[in-house]
Design an enzyme around this catalytic site. Structure first.
Site, PDB file in Angstrom:
ATOM      1  N   ARG A 171      -0.064  18.339   9.887  1.00  0.00           N
ATOM      2  CA  ARG A 171       0.982  17.364  10.187  1.00  0.00           C
ATOM      3  C   ARG A 171       2.051  17.868  11.174  1.00  0.00           C
ATOM      4  O   ARG A 171       2.405  17.145  12.110  1.00  0.00           O
ATOM      5  CB  ARG A 171       1.625  16.903   8.886  1.00  0.00           C
ATOM      6  CG  ARG A 171       2.538  15.693   9.054  1.00  0.00           C
ATOM      7  CD  ARG A 171       2.920  15.113   7.701  1.00  0.00           C
ATOM      8  NE  ARG A 171       3.731  13.921   7.871  1.00  0.00           N
ATOM      9  CZ  ARG A 171       5.052  13.917   7.856  1.00  0.00           C
ATOM     10  NH1 ARG A 171       5.723  15.044   7.671  1.00  0.00           N
ATOM     11  NH2 ARG A 171       5.722  12.795   8.031  1.00  0.00           N
ATOM     12  N   CYS A 186      -4.867  31.294  17.464  1.00  0.00           N
ATOM     13  CA  CYS A 186      -4.291  31.541  18.790  1.00  0.00           C
ATOM     14  C   CYS A 186      -4.092  30.226  19.531  1.00  0.00           C
ATOM     15  O   CYS A 186      -4.837  29.876  20.454  1.00  0.00           O
ATOM     16  CB  CYS A 186      -5.201  32.477  19.578  1.00  0.00           C
ATOM     17  SG  CYS A 186      -4.474  33.027  21.126  1.00  0.00           S
ATOM     18  N   GLU A 187      -3.097  29.467  19.079  1.00  0.00           N
ATOM     19  CA  GLU A 187      -2.751  28.175  19.665  1.00  0.00           C
ATOM     20  C   GLU A 187      -1.229  28.059  19.699  1.00  0.00           C
ATOM     21  O   GLU A 187      -0.562  28.374  18.713  1.00  0.00           O
ATOM     22  CB  GLU A 187      -3.303  27.024  18.810  1.00  0.00           C
ATOM     23  CG  GLU A 187      -4.806  26.950  18.720  1.00  0.00           C
ATOM     24  CD  GLU A 187      -5.404  26.072  19.807  1.00  0.00           C
ATOM     25  OE1 GLU A 187      -4.632  25.620  20.684  1.00  0.00           O
ATOM     26  OE2 GLU A 187      -6.627  25.853  19.770  1.00  0.00           O
ATOM     27  N   GLU A 221       0.862  -1.180   0.000  1.00  0.00           N
ATOM     28  CA  GLU A 221       0.000   0.000   0.000  1.00  0.00           C
ATOM     29  C   GLU A 221       0.902   1.233   0.000  1.00  0.00           C
ATOM     30  O   GLU A 221       1.326   1.692   1.055  1.00  0.00           O
ATOM     31  CB  GLU A 221      -0.918  -0.033   1.222  1.00  0.00           C
ATOM     32  CG  GLU A 221      -1.830  -1.262   1.235  1.00  0.00           C
ATOM     33  CD  GLU A 221      -2.508  -1.475   2.579  1.00  0.00           C
ATOM     34  OE1 GLU A 221      -2.879  -0.470   3.218  1.00  0.00           O
ATOM     35  OE2 GLU A 221      -2.652  -2.638   2.981  1.00  0.00           O
TER      36      GLU A 221
END
Length: 246
Positions: A131, A162-163, A93
């Site tokens: 990611r 705002c993180e 895969e």
């Protein structure tokens, strides 16, 4: 009463070492043979799963898949004869190997800040490319028009949410940029739009396909109206109308 069997594996997708896959397939086929013997069954397929890694850094060496599959073929035939009709089909895969390096995120510099460290803000962030925040992974970020521009210092590259985790890069050597410049966040094909969200009421970006150097819009940019088109706050379907008028 079950008569058809397969062996499905999940083995990780980030490896670039050929020897890893040789060891991996050897282990999987040892297990397959053991199960066939102990349970008196035959597998119709054996899947390695997982996929193959892609280069994210300049120094990463990509897998030579032609060479890899020649080696894996030899491993397979140590366990199953070429002429054996009941030999299981070997499945892989490839996943991000096909599209990971084929896509990039185009973003614009929205501002710069010097505080306890230096920051470069973009109009894209963890809502656009999850990611780095989710896996703490590395993506090259190149200045459009001058991809080989030398770094002038180290910065955190941030989005507009705002993180604390809204960072596409931390302590990254970075070239001189100014507000309005474009940058390309590379190798986003497998984890870009497929993981993008409308978090903090942020419309998702457009998608553009480059075919033989010719750009084609294949997904339009979302509007604020798109974010609320399923809302029916008056019981009269006004949300649906908002989308059609937006």
């Amino acid at each position: 009463g079950i008569s058809r069997f397969g062996l499905q594996c999940m083995t990780g997708s980030g490896n670039l070492e050929q020897d890893y896959f040789v060891h991996l397939l050897t282990t999987i086929l040892e297990v397959a043979k053991s199960l066939e013997s102990r349970l008196s069954i035959k597998f119709n397929f054996v899947s390695m799963g997982g996929g193959f890694g892609i280069p994210y850094r300049e120094e990463d060496k990509p897998l030579n898949v032609v060479e890899l599959f020649n080696v894996l073929s030899a491993v397979y035939h140590k366990f199953y004869d070429r002429g054996e009709k009941e030999s299981p089909t070997l499945i892989v895969e490839p996943g991000k190997f096909l599209i990971g390096n084929a896509g990039f995120l185009l973003a614009r510099v929205t501002g710069k800040k010097s505080s306890y460290k230096d920051f470069v803000g973009l109009d894209a962030g963890m809502n656009t490319l999850m990611r780095p925040a989710l896996y703490h992974t590395y993506h090259r970020i190149l200045k459009v028009g001058d991809p080989h521009a030398p770094p002038v210092g180290r910065v955190d590259v941030t989005g507009g949410i705002c993180e604390n985790t809204d960072r596409l890069a931390e302590n990254r050597p970075f070239p001189e940029v100014k507000e309005g410049d474009l940058v390309a966040v590379m190798d986003s094909g497998a984890y870009g739009f497929s993981m993008a969200s409308q978090y903090n009421t942020r419309p998702r970006p457009a998608e553009v396909l480059l075919a033989n150097g010719i750009p084609k819009l294949i997904r339009r940019r979302e509007s604020i109206g798109d974010l609320f088109y399923l809302c029916d706050w008056e019981g009269s379907g006004s949300g649906r109308n908002d989308r059609s008028s937006g």
